[in-house]
Design an enzyme around this catalytic site. Structure first.
Site, PDB file in Angstrom:
ATOM      1  N   PRO A 246       0.821  -1.214   0.000  1.00  0.00           N
ATOM      2  CA  PRO A 246       0.000   0.000   0.000  1.00  0.00           C
ATOM      3  C   PRO A 246       0.855   1.266   0.000  1.00  0.00           C
ATOM      4  O   PRO A 246       0.523   2.249  -0.644  1.00  0.00           O
ATOM      5  CB  PRO A 246      -0.816  -0.128   1.295  1.00  0.00           C
TER       6      PRO A 246
ATOM      7  N   GLY B 182       4.869   1.228  -3.898  1.00  0.00           N
ATOM      8  CA  GLY B 182       4.598   0.735  -5.244  1.00  0.00           C
ATOM      9  C   GLY B 182       5.798   1.044  -6.113  1.00  0.00           C
ATOM     10  O   GLY B 182       6.650   0.194  -6.370  1.00  0.00           O
ATOM     11  N   SER B 183       5.902   2.332  -6.510  1.00  0.00           N
ATOM     12  CA  SER B 183       7.054   2.754  -7.314  1.00  0.00           C
ATOM     13  C   SER B 183       8.323   2.741  -6.479  1.00  0.00           C
ATOM     14  O   SER B 183       9.404   2.395  -6.956  1.00  0.00           O
ATOM     15  CB  SER B 183       6.819   4.163  -7.865  1.00  0.00           C
TER      16      SER B 183
ATOM     17  N   GLU C  99       4.281  -2.918 -13.227  1.00  0.00           N
ATOM     18  CA  GLU C  99       5.705  -3.231 -13.468  1.00  0.00           C
ATOM     19  C   GLU C  99       6.533  -1.978 -13.734  1.00  0.00           C
ATOM     20  O   GLU C  99       7.415  -1.970 -14.590  1.00  0.00           O
ATOM     21  CB  GLU C  99       5.859  -4.269 -14.582  1.00  0.00           C
TER      22      GLU C  99
HETATM   23  N1  COS Z   1      19.450  -5.071 -11.967  1.00  0.00           N
HETATM   24  C1  COS Z   1      20.273  -5.386 -10.928  1.00  0.00           C
HETATM   25  N2  COS Z   1      20.517  -4.536  -9.902  1.00  0.00           N
HETATM   26  C2  COS Z   1      19.892  -3.338  -9.912  1.00  0.00           C
HETATM   27  C3  COS Z   1      19.021  -2.959 -10.954  1.00  0.00           C
HETATM   28  C4  COS Z   1      18.811  -3.872 -12.002  1.00  0.00           C
HETATM   29  N3  COS Z   1      18.005  -3.584 -13.016  1.00  0.00           N
HETATM   30  N4  COS Z   1      18.567  -1.706 -10.699  1.00  0.00           N
HETATM   31  C5  COS Z   1      19.122  -1.311  -9.553  1.00  0.00           C
HETATM   32  N5  COS Z   1      19.916  -2.293  -9.081  1.00  0.00           N
HETATM   33  C6  COS Z   1      20.745  -2.236  -7.881  1.00  0.00           C
HETATM   34  C7  COS Z   1      21.616  -0.990  -7.954  1.00  0.00           C
HETATM   35  O1  COS Z   1      22.822  -1.262  -8.653  1.00  0.00           O
HETATM   36  C8  COS Z   1      21.865  -0.699  -6.491  1.00  0.00           C
HETATM   37  O2  COS Z   1      22.890  -1.563  -6.011  1.00  0.00           O
HETATM   38  P1  COS Z   1      24.145  -0.965  -5.173  1.00  0.00           P
HETATM   39  O3  COS Z   1      23.491  -0.362  -3.959  1.00  0.00           O
HETATM   40  O4  COS Z   1      24.972  -2.164  -4.898  1.00  0.00           O
HETATM   41  O5  COS Z   1      24.760   0.062  -6.083  1.00  0.00           O
HETATM   42  C9  COS Z   1      20.585  -1.129  -5.797  1.00  0.00           C
HETATM   43  O6  COS Z   1      19.953  -2.051  -6.706  1.00  0.00           O
HETATM   44  C10 COS Z   1      19.673   0.053  -5.509  1.00  0.00           C
HETATM   45  O7  COS Z   1      19.395   0.734  -6.734  1.00  0.00           O
HETATM   46  P2  COS Z   1      18.828   2.244  -6.790  1.00  0.00           P
HETATM   47  O8  COS Z   1      19.715   3.108  -5.955  1.00  0.00           O
HETATM   48  O9  COS Z   1      18.620   2.605  -8.219  1.00  0.00           O
HETATM   49  O10 COS Z   1      17.426   2.103  -6.001  1.00  0.00           O
HETATM   50  P3  COS Z   1      16.224   3.091  -5.929  1.00  0.00           P
HETATM   51  O11 COS Z   1      15.450   2.778  -4.693  1.00  0.00           O
HETATM   52  O12 COS Z   1      16.662   4.498  -6.092  1.00  0.00           O
HETATM   53  O13 COS Z   1      15.360   2.623  -7.217  1.00  0.00           O
HETATM   54  C11 COS Z   1      13.582   2.821  -8.830  1.00  0.00           C
HETATM   55  C12 COS Z   1      14.389   3.454  -7.693  1.00  0.00           C
HETATM   56  C13 COS Z   1      12.474   3.814  -9.120  1.00  0.00           C
HETATM   57  C14 COS Z   1      14.445   2.632 -10.048  1.00  0.00           C
HETATM   58  C15 COS Z   1      13.046   1.424  -8.394  1.00  0.00           C
HETATM   59  O14 COS Z   1      12.484   1.505  -7.112  1.00  0.00           O
HETATM   60  C16 COS Z   1      11.983   0.905  -9.358  1.00  0.00           C
HETATM   61  O15 COS Z   1      12.279   0.361 -10.417  1.00  0.00           O
HETATM   62  N6  COS Z   1      10.691   1.069  -8.968  1.00  0.00           N
HETATM   63  C17 COS Z   1       9.564   0.557  -9.727  1.00  0.00           C
HETATM   64  C18 COS Z   1       9.216  -0.776  -9.200  1.00  0.00           C
HETATM   65  C19 COS Z   1       8.109  -1.403  -9.916  1.00  0.00           C
HETATM   66  O16 COS Z   1       8.250  -1.753 -11.076  1.00  0.00           O
HETATM   67  N7  COS Z   1       6.982  -1.582  -9.196  1.00  0.00           N
HETATM   68  C20 COS Z   1       5.861  -2.246  -9.715  1.00  0.00           C
HETATM   69  C21 COS Z   1       5.686  -3.529  -8.954  1.00  0.00           C
HETATM   70  S1  COS Z   1       5.834  -4.949  -9.912  1.00  0.00           S
HETATM   71  S2  COS Z   1       4.078  -5.137 -10.708  1.00  0.00           S
END
Ligand code: COS
Length: 403
Positions: free
Chosen positions: A135, A138-139, A370
């Site tokens: 809740p 999400g993002s 996603e």
């Molecule tokens: N593959 C592997 N590792 C990844 C990665 C990927 N695609 N993307 C990020 N990571 C790793 C990073 O390298 C980082 O590792 P280190 O701390 O060792 O450097 C760690 O994960 C954290 O990454 P980041 O700092 O980018 O995290 P954030 O919390 O800032 O991420 C976003 C923000 C918005 C990018 C992320 O939360 C996201 O994708 N949110 C959307 C999620 C989603 O799709 N929700 C829908 C639910 S599924 S239906």
């Protein structure tokens, strides 16, 4: 007749073309027998069973566990979703969730987890789900509040709430992400495989949407899970989730492409058969402009989707930017294409039971789930800036995979 000339693009091999043609032929007859939009649970169960029995789910697991290819072939996943979505949104959904719901196991699971869960999913005997969203998270995945606390020898206890969980209520198992505490934020999450009948896993509420499919809020109350069900290393759950999404985000673009292509085909047929002002609708330049814009968006979406898939299949360890771009462009474009198709149909376009009306509802969630469009923009910009930083300071690691 569907235009499949894109299959001759260099992204594909002969086996991809054969697969797309065969699945299309199968879907033309099988889906009508299995899909009843008034019974989404029953339809999804029937679709998973039939997709499994007829061998199509072999593309969601690797060869050693009952699959077709040694590792994910993202082009096959995308072709499957595009082909199914062109015909029916629920069929695409049932297929896609088998992949998303086990992708983490395929990529990071132990041999024991793979051996137990993947073959049943590939045969359509078990329904899979992916439980990440909450809740208040999400993002912003790193804000997750569900906890996994050590609970006696070799177990954790999961407590918290997950929502917007596709297949929630009908799944046999869920990949659940929880805060295990190894570090702050994204560094302290782990992933677990949780069987649906585990005590303490409660399907709290079923959620109805504009394009209904099985969807639920789950509550975990002292849900005890063996540590052998952890997927990947402790504290690596965020990476497990992101790497899984890297693979499946381009497939969401492919599903949107299937919806868009169908809407365009419906609009083309309608525009050439409907007469007004003494001529076919398609004679009007404004109609031609709409059709041209639709065709352009469909082709550029296909390029973006299959570029991402090809890049992954050719060994890129990560396709974060390519996948985000494909999902962003294909889902936003599909919304535009379908809206134009509805407009070309006029009043008939919003009438219940019309294919374009169904597509208009089907597409909307894809711009959200996603990773919403806004998240994809953040991801793309970050990857571009990382590349610039790596070029400005050679020697600094860039996470971006080169195509
Ligand atoms: N593959 C592997 N590792 C990844 C990665 C990927 N695609 N993307 C990020 N990571 C790793 C990073 O390298 C980082 O590792 P280190 O701390 O060792 O450097 C760690 O994960 C954290 O990454 P980041 O700092 O980018 O995290 P954030 O919390 O800032 O991420 C976003 C923000 C918005 C990018 C992320 O939360 C996201 O994708 N949110 C959307 C999620 C989603 O799709 N929700 C829908 C639910 S599924 S239906």
């Amino acid at each position: 007749m569907i235009d499949q000339s894109f299959l001759s693009w260099p992204f594909f091999e002969e086996r991809h073309r054969r697969f797309a043609h065969a699945l299309g032929e199968w879907a033309d007859t099988a889906l009508e027998e299995e899909v009843d939009h008034d019974d989404v649970d029953g339809s999804c169960r029937a679709l998973v069973r039939r997709l499994g029995e007829d061998g199509w789910l072999k593309v969601v697991v690797p060869h050693d566990y009952g699959g077709l290819t040694p590792a994910f072939d993202v082009r096959l996943l995308c072709l499957a979703r595009e082909t199914l979505a062109y015909r029916d949104g629920l069929a695409d959904f049932a297929f896609a969730m088998q992949g998303l719901g086990t992708g983490a196991v395929t990529l990071f699971g132990s041999d024991a987890l793979k051996g137990f869960y993947l073959p049943r999913v590939a045969r359509g005997e078990a329904i899979a789900a992916f439980a990440l969203s909450e809740p208040e998270a999400g993002s912003d995945v790193a804000a997750m509040a569900t906890t996994a606390t050590p609970d006696g020898a070799g177990h954790v206890r999961i407590d918290g709430v997950k929502t917007w969980i596709s297949n929630g209520g009908i799944a046999d198992h869920y990949v659940v992400f929880a805060r295990s505490g190894e570090g702050p934020g994204a560094r302290g999450l782990s992933a677990y495989m949780v069987d649906a009948d585990t005590p303490g896993l409660i399907v709290e509420e079923r959620i109805d949407t504009i394009a209904p499919h099985p969807l639920a809020t789950l509550r975990f109350e002292g849900c005890r899970v063996p540590l052998s069900h952890r997927i990947g290393a402790p504290g690596e759950g965020f990476k497990v989730a992101m790497a899984t999404l890297d693979v499946f985000r381009s497939t969401v673009g492919a599903a949107a492409l299937g919806f868009a292509r169908r809407a365009m085909d419906e609009a083309l047929k309608h525009a050439s058969s409907r007469h007004l002002f003494g001529a076919p609708l398609s004679d009007l330049q404004m109609t031609q402009a709409a059709l041209a814009e639709m065709g352009t968006l469909v082709d550029t979406s296909a390029l973006a989707v299959y570029r991402a898939a090809w890049t992954k299949d050719h060994g890129a360890p990560r396709i974060t930017r390519e996948a985000a771009l494909a999902k962003l462009h294909a889902t936003e474009s599909a919304q535009t294409v379908i809206d134009k198709a509805v407009q070309i149909f006029g009043g008939a376009g919003v009438r219940k039971g019309m294919k374009v009306e169904e597509l208009y509802r089907d597409i909307r969630a894809l711009r959200i789930y996603e990773g919403a469009t806004e998240v994809q923009k953040v991801v793309i910009a970050r990857e571009m800036l990382k590349l610039l930083a790596a070029q400005s300071h050679p020697g600094t690691a860039s996470h971006r995979a080169s195509a």
